[in-house]
Design a protein around this motif. Sequence first.
Motif, mmCIF file in Angstrom:
data_model
loop_
_atom_site.group_PDB
_atom_site.id
_atom_site.type_symbol
_atom_site.label_atom_id
_atom_site.label_comp_id
_atom_site.label_asym_id
_atom_site.label_seq_id
_atom_site.Cartn_x
_atom_site.Cartn_y
_atom_site.Cartn_z
ATOM 1 N N GLY A 223 0.826 -1.047 -0.110
ATOM 2 C CA GLY A 223 -0.020 -0.058 0.031
ATOM 3 C C GLY A 223 0.826 1.241 -0.103
ATOM 4 O O GLY A 223 2.312 1.390 0.055
ATOM 5 N N GLU B 87 -1.488 4.260 3.996
ATOM 6 C CA GLU B 87 -2.070 2.971 4.448
ATOM 7 C C GLU B 87 -0.929 2.371 5.052
ATOM 8 O O GLU B 87 -1.736 1.527 6.007
ATOM 9 C CB GLU B 87 -2.312 2.087 2.987
ATOM 10 C CG GLU B 87 -3.590 2.640 2.465
ATOM 11 C CD GLU B 87 -3.502 2.283 0.832
ATOM 12 O OE1 GLU B 87 -4.626 2.281 0.223
ATOM 13 O OE2 GLU B 87 -2.691 1.557 0.462
ATOM 14 N N LYS C 250 -1.489 3.363 8.876
ATOM 15 C CA LYS C 250 -2.659 2.717 9.500
ATOM 16 C C LYS C 250 -2.390 1.535 9.810
ATOM 17 O O LYS C 250 -2.805 1.095 10.779
ATOM 18 C CB LYS C 250 -3.833 2.939 8.449
ATOM 19 C CG LYS C 250 -4.489 4.395 8.311
ATOM 20 C CD LYS C 250 -5.540 4.368 7.399
ATOM 21 C CE LYS C 250 -6.095 5.766 7.032
ATOM 22 N NZ LYS C 250 -7.130 5.791 6.062
#
Length: 305
Positions: free
Chosen positions: A174, A178, A181
Amino acid sequence: MGCDGGTIPKRHELVKGPKKVEKVDKNAELAAKWKYCALSQEKLKRPIVACELGRLYNKDAIIEYLLDKSAERPNTEVVVHIRGIKDVKELNLTDNPAWEGERRNIKGDRYEDMHCAMFICPVVGLEMNGKHKFFYLQTCGCVFSERALKEVKTEICHKCGDPFQEDDLVVLNGTKEEVEKLQKAMEERRSKAKAAKKSKKSKDTKVSKTQDSAESCDLPKNISETKSTSLNGEGSSESAPGPSTSGESVKTVKAPVGPVAGSKRSIQEMKDKSETYKSLFTSHSSAKRTKDQISNWVTHTPYHF
């Protein structure tokens, strides 16, 4: 020597402008992420594993790293978050039927398509080459494209049938946002697991302590002792003391004929006993011998010459 006639320099030779930013080839960058191991930089080959941040590795490279972390490797910062083999998941990938392998262009006379991938999505059929988002499930390791998960919404894996939740989906290769996260979710998951482990240990220690205290404080209950002695001394009986448990009867032990066990009182001093009964024991005066009656200990050893 040379340059006798003079030179005429051009503007680009005298004036230095800003340096041009080197542009990275997108196709080469995608091929490096989706076709090569993030740790060893070798071509991906089965078995392939993925970490909690969505990076792809060869399982052999991860095992070698875990066995010897002190060895010098070029990309060790990529696998710092991997503590053991449980931190990675082996992927259940679907082969691409259009993939001919590396031997198709040995001579170099054929066009090599950089976007042709080894694996595809089992639902939609999209190639896993970096142009489309792909996810893997932490429960079973199956890999699907984002389009397949959006078009066919379900809580059961399309390939193996295992149930899953949205938290089990991890993006493969990603973007930076991303990955951040995923890193936060990984840290929260590990902190929760640590807290649960500590609480479980504390509970186990408390239970063991309560058991030990209960065993130390547990005293025998329902102890019955019965003593009966007859005038002749033949019917004396005493019940063995001990804790009474369910389904167990109290066992009685018959005392031997003679003085009561554990009594310090002499039989010869008992007035309720007859003289004939007292004469049965060695403590009676009739059983005692004088010095003249006691003989010396003599050993006879025959010698034959």
